[in-house]
Write a protein that holds these residues in place. Sequence first.
Motif, PDB file in Angstrom:
ATOM      1  N   HIS A  22      20.508  11.875 -38.608  1.00  0.00           N
ATOM      2  CA  HIS A  22      19.396  10.728 -39.383  1.00  0.00           C
ATOM      3  C   HIS A  22      19.045   9.591 -38.986  1.00  0.00           C
ATOM      4  O   HIS A  22      19.258   9.199 -37.996  1.00  0.00           O
ATOM      5  N   GLU A  36      18.682  17.129 -45.456  1.00  0.00           N
ATOM      6  CA  GLU A  36      19.832  17.766 -45.224  1.00  0.00           C
ATOM      7  C   GLU A  36      19.750  17.791 -47.532  1.00  0.00           C
ATOM      8  O   GLU A  36      19.527  15.981 -47.832  1.00  0.00           O
ATOM      9  N   ASP A  88      24.968  15.213 -36.361  1.00  0.00           N
ATOM     10  CA  ASP A  88      24.880  14.714 -37.974  1.00  0.00           C
ATOM     11  C   ASP A  88      24.918  13.234 -37.056  1.00  0.00           C
ATOM     12  O   ASP A  88      25.872  12.253 -38.664  1.00  0.00           O
TER      13      ASP A  88
HETATM   14 ZN   LIG Z   1      24.005  15.075 -41.972  1.00  0.00          ZN
END
Ligand SMILES: [Zn+2]
Length: 286
Positions: free
Chosen positions: A12, A99, A241
């Motif tokens: 991200h 996502e 992540d």
């Molecule tokens: Zn994520």
Amino acid sequence: MGSVLPPDNHVHSQWSWDAPAAASMARGCEQALAAGLPAVAFTDHLDFTVPADGDRIAEENIEPRPYAWMRSLDVAGYLASVQECRERYPELRIWSGAEIGEAHLWEASAAAVVATGGFERVLGSVHAVPFGGRLRAIDDLFPLMPAGDVMRRYFAEVVRLIEGSGIFGVLAHLDFARRMWPRSAPAYRERDFEEEYRAVLAALAASDRVLEVNTKSPLVSAELVGWWREAGGKAVSFGSDAHQPWRVGDKFKLAVDVVEAAGFRAGRDRFDFWRRGQGGQGGLGG
Ligand SMILES: [Zn+2]
Ligand SMILES: [Zn+2]
């Protein structure tokens, strides 16, 4: 073999609504290079709060917004950032991506954005499940029912996601709810949910998609990745992540060991997903 790390397919940047001020796509690229990763995919959150025509969430009359601060992705701004980083870091392969949260409930909304965004990596996620007429964040559910029941509701919703949406290619963090497993509950054991895991993995394998090993979640076991292999799963994606640049590629060496122990190997080239090895090597029995 051994020293080659896979791409980080789940990162991200500042374009995610839940990213802290320190998140920066450029710094994420620098971290990927420093960690020796061949490629990185910026899969910023694509979440929706207002149903469009055709979204199942409206048809099922589910109140949509689990977080007040949730906001939609600025696709144009995001894509401009990706382009800038590609020019600045030509030695790193940089994929665009998203996502998507609960894509089975937001299929029409998601399809419209994906069509314009041209994303290269699309992850499917369940972060919230319908309960009492509302989409509820997982951490809101644990106080309401036994922890095992939350997990089972979660896994059931992941099966509905897989069967109800074809828009994503990689299933993200298959046991996301486990991150919120209460400290007051007995220790979490994957085997207590073997049936539920296997139902998710069977549905995913049947649709010929890719399982993510997520290194922000408590790391899955080789046994669990072995269940993926036994379900007929062919490919594994690695994802940190990261919501902050320093976490890009975090714990990848450990994750690679787990995935290798379950019989998966680096794919065609260093940009590929990892693929199931031939023969029985690393197989964990049946
Ligand atoms: Zn994520
Ligand atoms: Zn997620």
